[in-house]
Write a protein that holds these residues in place. Structure first.
Motif, mmCIF file in Angstrom:
data_model
loop_
_atom_site.group_PDB
_atom_site.id
_atom_site.type_symbol
_atom_site.label_atom_id
_atom_site.label_comp_id
_atom_site.label_asym_id
_atom_site.label_seq_id
_atom_site.Cartn_x
_atom_site.Cartn_y
_atom_site.Cartn_z
ATOM 1 N N ARG A 24 0.799 -1.212 0.000
ATOM 2 C CA ARG A 24 0.000 0.000 0.000
ATOM 3 C C ARG A 24 0.839 1.272 0.000
ATOM 4 O O ARG A 24 0.334 2.354 0.199
ATOM 5 N N THR A 26 2.776 4.391 -1.542
ATOM 6 C CA THR A 26 2.399 5.207 -2.683
ATOM 7 C C THR A 26 3.541 5.341 -3.674
ATOM 8 O O THR A 26 4.664 5.628 -3.309
ATOM 9 N N VAL A 43 -8.270 7.315 -3.606
ATOM 10 C CA VAL A 43 -7.374 6.555 -4.478
ATOM 11 C C VAL A 43 -6.003 7.220 -4.548
ATOM 12 O O VAL A 43 -5.879 8.436 -4.369
ATOM 13 N N THR A 54 -6.885 -0.463 -14.611
ATOM 14 C CA THR A 54 -7.771 -0.396 -13.455
ATOM 15 C C THR A 54 -8.828 -1.483 -13.626
ATOM 16 O O THR A 54 -9.462 -1.559 -14.680
ATOM 17 N N LEU A 179 -4.590 -0.716 -10.211
ATOM 18 C CA LEU A 179 -5.642 -0.412 -9.246
ATOM 19 C C LEU A 179 -6.767 -1.415 -9.428
ATOM 20 O O LEU A 179 -7.214 -1.663 -10.543
ATOM 21 N N LEU A 194 -11.252 -0.682 -2.169
ATOM 22 C CA LEU A 194 -9.988 -0.823 -2.882
ATOM 23 C C LEU A 194 -9.367 -2.162 -2.511
ATOM 24 O O LEU A 194 -9.067 -2.414 -1.348
ATOM 25 N N SER A 197 -4.012 -1.309 -4.358
ATOM 26 C CA SER A 197 -3.651 0.059 -4.712
ATOM 27 C C SER A 197 -2.271 0.359 -4.167
ATOM 28 O O SER A 197 -1.847 -0.221 -3.174
ATOM 29 N N GLY A 200 -3.663 4.229 -0.617
ATOM 30 C CA GLY A 200 -5.085 4.439 -0.824
ATOM 31 C C GLY A 200 -5.890 4.080 0.412
ATOM 32 O O GLY A 200 -5.361 3.544 1.390
#
Length: 215
Positions: A24, A26, A43, A54, A179, A194, A197, A200
């Motif tokens: 997770r 970023t 998101v 996605t 995603l 989610l 991701s 997120g």
């Protein structure tokens, strides 16, 4: 002791590569606003991946999940030069009056019917003529991880956002998609979770369509 030369990528550069998933955490990358402030806040990067797969997973098609993408279709439909929004193997005929009412330009929508949607998606991405690709994979037609990885690389190479609508049963299987989220309808909106991701929101998110707007 091994010394790092100027030609060798740093650890930070390696971890920033879009092909590397770090749970997770970023990873930067261009995004496109979803049209919903609450979803943008949930998101990574504040929007849909501008170059990546996605996946939207649902119990069945036609539960309202397509409304998630209407603001994006409107936005990309206004761009110049004109490019296609390709709909690959949709399980229904797009409802023209609703699209027109939402501001989606019908003249830029291209519907492709095929028994091999993965191949058609790759061709659409490589054509250079598409602004966005939407594709539906049949529930009883298995799609290999290798095929999905090819599509993920093609989206990154051509910088075209691509959305795959797949059965909810696929949630337990591995996917290279950037995603992944599940969608279920609720009165006046939808509930999202989610599933994968690069950073997120962890908690389920409920959206209301009256809060949705075209950018």
């Amino acid at each position: 002791m091994h010394e790092t030369t100027s030609q060798e990528p740093s650890l930070a550069q390696l971890l920033a590569h879009p092909d590397i998933w770090r749970g997770r955490s970023t990873v930067g990358g261009a995004t496109l606003g979803t049209g919903g402030r609450r979803l943008d806040a949930a998101v990574p990067g504040g929007g849909w991946p501008a170059a990546g797969l996605t996946e939207i997973l649902t119990a069945r098609s036609g539960l309202g999940e397509l409304r998630l993408l209407v603001p994006l279709l409107v936005r990309l439909g206004r761009c110049s030069p004109a490019r296609w929004a390709s709909w690959i193997s949709p399980p229904f005929e797009p409802y023209a009056p609703a699209l027109i009412d939402a501001g989606v330009p019908l003249e830029r929508q291209l519907v492709v019917r095929t028994a091999d949607p993965a191949w058609a998606v790759e061709q659409a991405l490589e054509s250079g003529g598409c602004a966005v690709v939407l594709a539906w994979f049949a529930p009883r037609t298995p799609t290999s991880v290798a095929a999905l990885r090819r599509l993920q690389l093609a989206t990154q190479r051509n910088k075209v956002p691509t959305f795959l609508f797949r059965p909810l049963a696929e949630a337990s299987r591995a996917s290279p998609a950037q995603l992944r989220l599940s969608f279920a309808p609720v009165p006046g909106g939808g509930r999202l979770q989610l599933l994968k991701s690069r950073g997120g929101e962890r908690q389920p998110l409920e959206l209301r369509w009256h809060e949705w707007s075209a950018p």
